[in-house]
Design a protein around this motif. Structure first.
Motif, PDB file in Angstrom:
ATOM      1  N   VAL A   1       0.771  -1.280  -0.042  1.00 42.94           N
ATOM      2  CA  VAL A   1      -0.156   0.067  -0.066  1.00 42.94           C
ATOM      3  C   VAL A   1       0.841   1.240   0.022  1.00 42.94           C
ATOM      4  N   MET A   2       1.940   1.248   0.807  1.00 37.37           N
ATOM      5  CA  MET A   2       2.801   2.254   0.757  1.00 37.37           C
ATOM      6  C   MET A   2       3.539   2.565  -0.505  1.00 37.37           C
ATOM      7  N   ALA A   3       3.798   1.470  -1.348  1.00 37.30           N
ATOM      8  CA  ALA A   3       4.518   1.616  -2.776  1.00 37.30           C
ATOM      9  C   ALA A   3       3.575   2.309  -3.433  1.00 37.30           C
ATOM     10  N   ILE A   4       2.165   1.674  -3.461  1.00 38.01           N
ATOM     11  CA  ILE A   4       0.917   2.438  -4.396  1.00 38.01           C
ATOM     12  C   ILE A   4       1.105   4.053  -3.908  1.00 38.01           C
ATOM     13  N   GLY A   5       0.968   4.289  -2.750  1.00 35.55           N
ATOM     14  CA  GLY A   5       0.732   5.719  -2.411  1.00 35.55           C
ATOM     15  C   GLY A   5       2.075   6.590  -2.956  1.00 35.55           C
ATOM     16  N   VAL A   6       3.218   6.100  -2.851  1.00 36.08           N
ATOM     17  CA  VAL A   6       4.518   6.776  -3.097  1.00 36.08           C
ATOM     18  C   VAL A   6       4.591   6.841  -4.710  1.00 36.08           C
ATOM     19  N   ALA A   7       3.837   5.982  -5.366  1.00 35.50           N
ATOM     20  CA  ALA A   7       3.997   5.813  -6.834  1.00 35.50           C
ATOM     21  C   ALA A   7       2.809   7.166  -7.232  1.00 35.50           C
ATOM     22  N   MET A   8       1.789   7.126  -6.629  1.00 35.20           N
ATOM     23  CA  MET A   8       0.585   7.877  -6.980  1.00 35.20           C
ATOM     24  C   MET A   8       1.193   9.384  -6.862  1.00 35.20           C
ATOM     25  N   ILE A   9       1.873   9.819  -5.655  1.00 31.80           N
ATOM     26  CA  ILE A   9       2.193  10.760  -5.026  1.00 31.80           C
ATOM     27  C   ILE A   9       3.430  11.404  -6.140  1.00 31.80           C
ATOM     28  N   GLY A  10       4.076  10.314  -6.398  1.00 34.55           N
ATOM     29  CA  GLY A  10       5.168  10.813  -7.313  1.00 34.55           C
ATOM     30  C   GLY A  10       4.901  11.356  -8.713  1.00 34.55           C
ATOM     31  N   THR A  11       4.021  10.266  -9.112  1.00 36.65           N
ATOM     32  CA  THR A  11       3.547  10.590 -10.372  1.00 36.65           C
ATOM     33  C   THR A  11       2.770  11.918 -10.534  1.00 36.65           C
ATOM     34  N   GLY A  12       1.909  12.191  -9.593  1.00 39.53           N
ATOM     35  CA  GLY A  12       1.344  13.417  -9.685  1.00 39.53           C
ATOM     36  C   GLY A  12       2.016  14.670  -9.397  1.00 39.53           C
ATOM     37  N   ALA A  13       3.233  14.515  -8.881  1.00 35.35           N
ATOM     38  CA  ALA A  13       4.140  15.558  -8.444  1.00 35.35           C
ATOM     39  C   ALA A  13       4.862  15.870 -10.108  1.00 35.35           C
ATOM     40  N   LEU A  14       5.277  14.838 -10.508  1.00 34.43           N
ATOM     41  CA  LEU A  14       5.909  14.882 -11.625  1.00 34.43           C
ATOM     42  C   LEU A  14       5.221  15.500 -12.717  1.00 34.43           C
TER      43      LEU A  14
END
Length: 116
Positions: A1-14
């Protein structure tokens, strides 16, 4: 779940910074390659049965010293790359990817919600 959250936040920020355009990826195209997904899912499931588990389980077994899992890990990575860009990619594009459904919008959640 943490990896999904980091991926979503990272993609959104980029995307927000303008460094990437998520609408230009193969995951959000307006073409739904349903046969490719079905065949790929069946092949993936068959491979996971032969490999005795998923990629995460393979990594755990590598850490425990299982040599079969090391071989599985190497071939999992090679076959994934070859299917996307290499030798199998050419076969995939010319066969199962030709069967697709054209969607009115891209396959991202905001576009699908706005359409409905």
């Amino acid at each position: 779940v943490m990896a999904i959250g980091v991926a979503m936040i990272g993609t959104g920020a980029l995307a927000w910074a303008g460094l990437i355009d998520p609408t230009k990826t193969i995951y959000t195209s307006a073409k739904l390659a349903w046969l490719s997904a079905a065949v790929g899912g069946l092949m993936f499931g068959f491979g996971m049965v032969l490999a005795s588990g998923c990629g995460s389980k393979t990594l755990v077994r590598i850490g425990a010293g299982n040599l079969k899992s090391l071989v599985v890990f190497v071939f999992l990575g090679l076959s994934a790359y070859m299917t996307l860009r290499g030798l199998f990619g050419v076969v995939r594009v010319n066969t199962v990817d030709t069967v697709a459904v054209a969607l009115p919008v891209t396959q991202d959640l905001p576009s699908l919600v706005a359409q409905g």
